[in-house]
Write a protein that holds these residues in place. Sequence first.
Motif: not given
Length: 308
Positions: A177-181, A207-210, A213-229, A255-258
Amino acid sequence: MRTPIAVETPTRPLPTIEPRLREVDAVYRQPGLHWVGDGFRVAGYFSAIPDALRKLDPFLMLDYHPRYDYPATEARRGVGVHPHRGFETVTLAFEGSVAHHDSAGGGGVIGPGDVQWMTAASGVLHKEYHEEAFSRRGGAFHMAQLWVNLPRADKMGAPRYQPLQAGEMGRVTLPDGAGEVRVVAGSYRGVGGPARTFSPIDLYDARLSAGGRARFDFPDGHTLAVLVMEGEVTFNGARAASDDFVLFRRDGERLEVEAAREARLLVLSGEPLREPIVQYGPFVMNSEAEIRQAFVDFSRGAFGTLED
């Protein structure tokens, strides 16, 4: 004849190599809001980031329109006819509706959950307004627009328009029940998004519930940014809250998010083009000569015609 060499089969499994965590490079607070036309009240995050075009390559701009209630009106709100060349505009609608038209024949209305992905390439004229029915009733408006650079080889290609409907997006339900991507471009856990891109791009609406947790994997060397809306989260242990823009270093894969409380994130990642960037207003090319040519082509009508 040679005697065969006996090869001993390992009795223990080979050790697995854990993905490296991405370190946070910086957390940027929301810059001041400004108006684009008379219908888009936005924060231009990249303007607050030193050397943004290099650090965020292949992304050129992020204008974020936080939730805002517009009163009902019979007037048309938005941005009139203007040109683009050399890149793509990606508009994500969370609340409210926008109508788009361009000189290459693309156009339509996007509402909550929809995305329009316009490739200007060799050049288009376009206009964007609050959709007429939405303007008449007024209400909550929440959007984001991202500019994505095109590789040199594709800058003078044919324009195109991708109207991506909410029902087309890839969806991944997180465990426990952590949320949806929602996947707009690229893929997440084997689920792909509908957008067609010219270079490797991942674009997620998560979207993450209170406590989720979510885990994302991206290729090494790629740009990564997150806007917290919305919400309050930790990224690999670093905290960020609503309206923060988090830029990560390019080393590492994970990237690990909680979420400390219910959160909504716009996650963008892409392979850097590492090509020269020369920008003048609505034109983004690789040299000053190409910028001058863009003005010549625009002046002689090569971008087509479009009524305001």
